[in-house]
Enzyme design. Structure first.
Site, short mmCIF file in Angstrom:
data_model
loop_
_atom_site.label_atom_id
_atom_site.label_comp_id
_atom_site.label_asym_id
_atom_site.label_seq_id
_atom_site.Cartn_x
_atom_site.Cartn_y
_atom_site.Cartn_z
N LYS A 697 26.71 13.34 -11.10
CA LYS A 697 27.09 12.99 -12.21
C LYS A 697 28.20 13.16 -12.99
O LYS A 697 28.66 12.80 -13.85
CB LYS A 697 25.71 13.27 -12.83
CG LYS A 697 24.45 12.69 -12.54
CD LYS A 697 23.50 12.83 -13.50
CE LYS A 697 22.07 12.21 -13.29
NZ LYS A 697 20.97 12.46 -14.22
N GLU A 701 33.33 17.76 -18.04
CA GLU A 701 33.24 17.36 -19.22
C GLU A 701 31.96 17.96 -20.06
O GLU A 701 31.61 17.74 -21.47
CB GLU A 701 33.67 16.30 -20.04
CG GLU A 701 35.26 15.89 -19.53
CD GLU A 701 35.50 14.52 -19.71
OE1 GLU A 701 36.18 13.91 -20.73
OE2 GLU A 701 35.39 13.79 -18.59
#
Length: 735
Positions: A697, A701
């Site tokens: 995934k 960030e």
């Protein structure tokens, strides 16, 4: 000193090997070549002249003193700048960070705008000459920020391509009947990336072919953008950026400087090298826009949330309607059946903002996670338990199920490691000598983005492999990850894999942003590996058997090219070759995939001086398959530290009268140092998600979302003061 000596994570369920970076030795010994390191023959040096006003027109230039300097080759302004075509604003399907051409006319749209380029035999001569130029301005009255007079506010849904405000249920009815309510406003400041590597461009023409050396997060986008601006065949443009010394979004899209320098090099028939100064980097590239938020939360007495309203205001330029749009995340974070939201864009006399690590989530989740903490307290429920009560496995907006969601598991792991059970819920009750102690927590999330990618993989009889993809390593360890994909597919040591990236002569890869490189580039590399293996009957021999198989096939190498695109996406690879970020899905019901995490912060605040310290941070994260626990931990640790920086340090100060940045350097633009954060603990929560590419995934960030809220919540626990405006500084605690 911060505790950076924690052991390398042991690979666990759904985790790859914790291999060291394959480019690490080159970097620490200085052998790595960055864009400005590439030698070119007989370069001229460029220095930018930037505007001293934020709004108005240029009446004229006095260039006599500058041109009289020995060694000055030429000075370009809007009066004689080489012609460039419009390459389009990137958010509207173009290539450039702004639709405004800074050398296209006498207009001045923001302070620090490029208004001239001095080209000389040395950098020092160019700089000296630039400072001798006298500019005659007709200044206007600029609007500096969100609250300034003269700004213009518009609805994002009316001007931003593809944006729709998120709604669900009947908010007004739910709000009116809510048993517990909170209503509050939150603000976040302008922030700048300040990567270690400056914004540089070197342009070299060989006849009608152009080579550009520039730090870039997307060389194929830069290649096509420059070709569009200069009206040349993209096949005649090469962009080289094998390594990038930090970017965080600032080098994702083409800035106007690239086309200008390339055009100047063509005009003077000579290579031109530009290294923008640190101060110029604040305005020749993008930044995180300041935001303002209005939150309304309603709940019943048991703590179940019933209503959410989230309105956001975001600053942009006069010329480009850049949208952040973080309500995409906040409206789907918890089980709230009645939701309304609206994003407003505020036009001011500033340069156009852009991507900055977790662009929408950092400011918007700050507002939501602070409000969640306030509601938990008002309901008399522990903040961790409150989030558990309101967890959801589907979006309250669309009704779609998340592919996987392990937020609660992250809170369980992080709270135990942090020692949350020792927290006294009474505000101001925890002390350590003269220091007030506060514990705070927050959720983090980031979408599992993907983008088309292509790759080429070659295998030799001796078991050595080479992978080529024009993706990027901006310090994340992507080079190592791509090598690991090949090593795992071929069952060979990582030391036998060579990785080539960051060059537009290679097959195009995704932009190094959106935490998508592993899933996107990795999928293309894996597809190429599978095609190689298929040549051997879908089972790759090893050792002498591999060499024998090559001999039988009468070939010295097997090489395969592969393309990959997100499921249900059409035409994505073709758009990628055109330099466009063709991500997402054409399906009306794309999968709903997010990575999640839980972050805990301890703050110490001196009872008299109000100094703020953060002795420790703990974060637990679930991001699908972790290809390399070592590099993943580094990314998350860096994200947590940046989150604390966002909470306590970072703000680009603005002169409201002149709309100019005041602290446009890293001496005054504050960031944390080792003394500010003593211990950072990262926990990788195992997660299997078969619905996302590579099972990954993305993590780059995720780590810096929500941390600012966790700090603010800890500050409240220590002092009883709700600081809703970032950064949290001493003056706000004294007031």
């Amino acid at each position: 000193m911060a505790d950076y000596t924690a052991p390398v994570p042991v690979p666990g369920k759904n985790m790859g090997k914790a291999d060291a970076r394959i480019e690490g030795r080159e970097k620490v010994t200085g052998a790595t070549q960055y864009a400005s390191d590439f030698p070119v023959s007989n370069p001229a040096f460029a220095y930018l002249v930037t505007s001293a006003i934020a709004n108005g027109k240029i009446r004229g230039f006095d260039l006599k003193a500058a041109k009289a300097m020995p060694g000055v080759v030429e000075i370009f302004t809007h009066e004689n700048a080489p012609k460039r075509e419009d390459a389009g604003f990137f958010a509207e399907g173009g290539y450039v960070t702004t639709g405004f051409d800074p050398l296209g006319s006498a207009e001045v749209k923001f302070a620090g705008q490029i208004i001239g380029v001095v080209v000389a035999e040395t950098y020092e001569i160019a700089r000296d000459a630039a400072h001798r130029i006298v500019v005659d301005y007709a200044p206007g009255d600029p609007s500096a920020s969100l609250e300034s007079r003269g700004t213009e506010t518009v609805d994002a849904a009316k001007v931003a391509k593809g944006w729709k405000d998120k709604t669900a249920g009947d908010f007004d009815k739910a709000w009116d009947s809510a048993e517990v309510k909170i209503e509050a406003g939150y603000t976040t400041p302008t922030q700048h990336h300040n990567p270690i590597e400056l914004f540089t461009t070197t342009a070299v023409w060989h006849g009608d072919e152009l080579t550009i050396y520039e730090p870039s997060q997307f060389v194929w986008g830069l290649k096509n953008g420059v070709a569009k601006q200069l009206d040349v065949d993209p096949a005649k443009v090469t962009v080289i950026a094998p390594f990038v010394g930090g970017a965080f979004g600032s080098k994702g899209m083409m800035t106007p400087r690239t086309g200008i320098i390339a055009a100047v090099a063509r005009a003077i028939h000579r290579p031109v090298k530009l290294v923008a100064t640190r101060t110029q980097g604040f305005t020749v590239s993008t930044y995180r826009a300041e935001t303002r938020h209005a939150i309304k939360l309603g709940a019943d007495k048991s703590g179940k949330l019933t209503a959410l309203s989230h309105d956001g205001w975001e600053l942009t330029s006069r010329t480009d309607d850049y949208k952040v749009g973080g309500t995409e995340a906040t409206t789907q974070m918890y089980a709230i059946p009645n939701v309304t939201s609206k994003v407003h864009i505020v036009r001011a006399d500033r340069s156009t903002p852009g991507f900055m690590r977790s662009p929408p989530e950092v400011p918007y989740m700050f507002a939501l996670e602070c409000a969640i903490d306030e509601m938990a307290e008002k309901c008399g429920i522990d903040p961790v338990e409150f989030r558990r009560i309101n967890d959801t496995m589907k979006s309250p907006v669309s009704g779609d199920k998340f592919t996987s969601r392990h937020l609660v598991e992250c809170f369980d792991a992080a709270s135990e490691a942090f020692g949350w059970s020792k927290r006294n819920p009474k505000v101001g009750s925890m002390v350590d000598g003269d220091w007030l102690v506060g514990y705070g927590c927050a959720s983090t999330c980031y979408p599992a983005n993907t983008m088309p990618a292509t790759a080429r993989v070659r295998l030799s009889p001796d078991g050595h492999a080479r992978v080529q993809i024009a993706a990027h390593d901006v310090g994340t360890g992507a080079t190592t990850i791509m090598g690991q994909v090949v090593a795992e597919a071929f069952d060979i040591p990582l030391s036998q894999v060579t990785v080539e990236m960051g060059d537009s002569r290679l097959p195009p890869g995704p932009v190094a942003g959106g935490s998508m490189t592993t899933a996107s580039a990795g999928s293309a590399v894996k597809a190429a590996c599978d095609k190689v293996i298929a040549k051997f009957g879908n089972r790759l021999p090893t050792g002498d058997a591999l060499a024998a198989a090559f001999k039988k096939m009468n070939t010295g190498v097997v090489e395969e090219y592969a393309e990959w695109a997100p499921p249900k996406t059409s035409g994505g690879v073709a758009k990628l070759y055109e330099g466009h970020m063709a991500g997402g899905s054409d399906s009306p019901t794309p999968i709903l995939a997010y990575a999640y995490g839980a972050e805990f912060v301890e703050v110490h605040i001196h009872s008299r001086t109000k100094e703020i310290r953060v002795p420790r941070i703990t974060g637990a994260f679930a991001g699908g398959r972790i290809m390399n626990p070592r590099t993943a931990r580094s990314q998350l640790m860096g994200g947590l530290i940046w989150g604390v920086s966002s909470a306590l340090h970072e703000a680009t100060e603005i002169d409201e009268k002149r709309a100019r940045y005041v602290n446009d350097n890293i001496a005054e633009y504050l960031i944390p140092v080792n003394a500010d954060i003593r211990s950072v603990e990262v926990i990788l929560v195992p997660e299997v998600d078969d619905q996302v590419p590579m099972g990954a995934k993305g993590l780059g960030e995720l780590g810096n979302v929500g941390t600012n809220a966790a700090v603010a919540n800890a500050v409240y626990h220590a002092t009883g003061q709700r600081i809703r405006e970032l950064p949290i500084t001493i003056d706000k605690l004294i007031a």
